[in-house]
Scaffold this active site. Structure first.
Site, mmCIF file in Angstrom:
data_model
loop_
_atom_site.group_PDB
_atom_site.id
_atom_site.type_symbol
_atom_site.label_atom_id
_atom_site.label_comp_id
_atom_site.label_asym_id
_atom_site.label_seq_id
_atom_site.Cartn_x
_atom_site.Cartn_y
_atom_site.Cartn_z
ATOM 1 N N HIS A 130 0.828 -1.206 0.000
ATOM 2 C CA HIS A 130 0.000 0.000 0.000
ATOM 3 C C HIS A 130 0.862 1.255 0.000
ATOM 4 O O HIS A 130 2.039 1.230 0.364
ATOM 5 C CB HIS A 130 -0.940 0.011 1.208
ATOM 6 C CG HIS A 130 -0.227 -0.002 2.525
ATOM 7 N ND1 HIS A 130 0.357 1.120 3.057
ATOM 8 C CD2 HIS A 130 0.009 -1.006 3.397
ATOM 9 C CE1 HIS A 130 0.911 0.815 4.213
ATOM 10 N NE2 HIS A 130 0.722 -0.477 4.441
ATOM 11 N N GLU A 181 -3.158 -7.262 7.835
ATOM 12 C CA GLU A 181 -1.837 -7.076 8.449
ATOM 13 C C GLU A 181 -1.766 -7.781 9.800
ATOM 14 O O GLU A 181 -2.771 -8.078 10.429
ATOM 15 C CB GLU A 181 -1.591 -5.567 8.620
ATOM 16 C CG GLU A 181 -0.319 -5.164 9.307
ATOM 17 C CD GLU A 181 0.938 -5.580 8.575
ATOM 18 O OE1 GLU A 181 1.459 -6.672 8.879
ATOM 19 O OE2 GLU A 181 1.412 -4.809 7.742
#
Length: 172
Positions: free
Chosen positions: A51, A132
């Site tokens: 990201h 995550e």
């Protein structure tokens, strides 16, 4: 993402893979990769893209299950990566048959993935398994702050995949 303004996107070209016609002799040995894998057809290729920048990444803070959005630079990074992946003249992969963009449900990942999926004209699919690591009580702390707060645990965590941050998860 690295760099201050441009995303670093490395596109590695894989060797051309073609399907072999079915052998007329059913007992014939397969060739190439199929000789040891039993593979038939084309392989699946997986491309990974991190990201774009968030406020936590700017400040070098643990960013696990927290859900910060991309900064303006992070949005630019996502757009740049999307453009690179979509532009055949720039070594992009759009013409190579990307079927979908899979993403974590976290906002920073979804924002980046949406830019890529839109540029490629393919669906974006959220996958909870791509979320995550949960840094628990270290979420939002710097490395030094986590080490100062929990010195023994932090040292153990650095050397043992089974050690977990307080209230978080291990890498095992």
């Amino acid at each position: 993402m690295t760099g201050d303004h441009d995303p670093e996107v490395t596109v590695a070209r894989l060797p051309e893979v073609t399907e072999s016609p079915a052998p007329e002799d059913e007992d014939a040995e397969p060739e190439g990769a199929a000789a040891w894998t039993g593979q038939i057809g084309l392989p699946t290729r997986l491309l990974l893209l991190r990201h774009g920048q968030t406020e936590l990444s700017v400040r070098h803070r643990y960013s696990g299950l927290g859900d910060p959005e991309l900064t303006a630079l992070g949005q630019d990074q996502a757009a740049g990566a999307a453009a690179r992946l979509a532009a055949p003249e720039a070594g992009g992969l759009a013409s190579d048959g990307i079927a979908a963009v899979l993403t974590s449900p976290l906002r920073r990942a979804r924002q980046t993935a949406a830019a890529v999926a839109d540029a490629l004209g393919v669906p974006m699919e959220e996958r909870a398994g791509l979320v995550e690591t949960d840094f628990g009580g270290w979420e939002g702390l710097t490395f030094a702050e986590a080490r100062e707060r929990d010195p023994e645990l932090h040292a153990a965590w650095l050397g043992d995949e089974n050690a977990a941050p307080p209230g978080g998860e291990s890498f095992a």
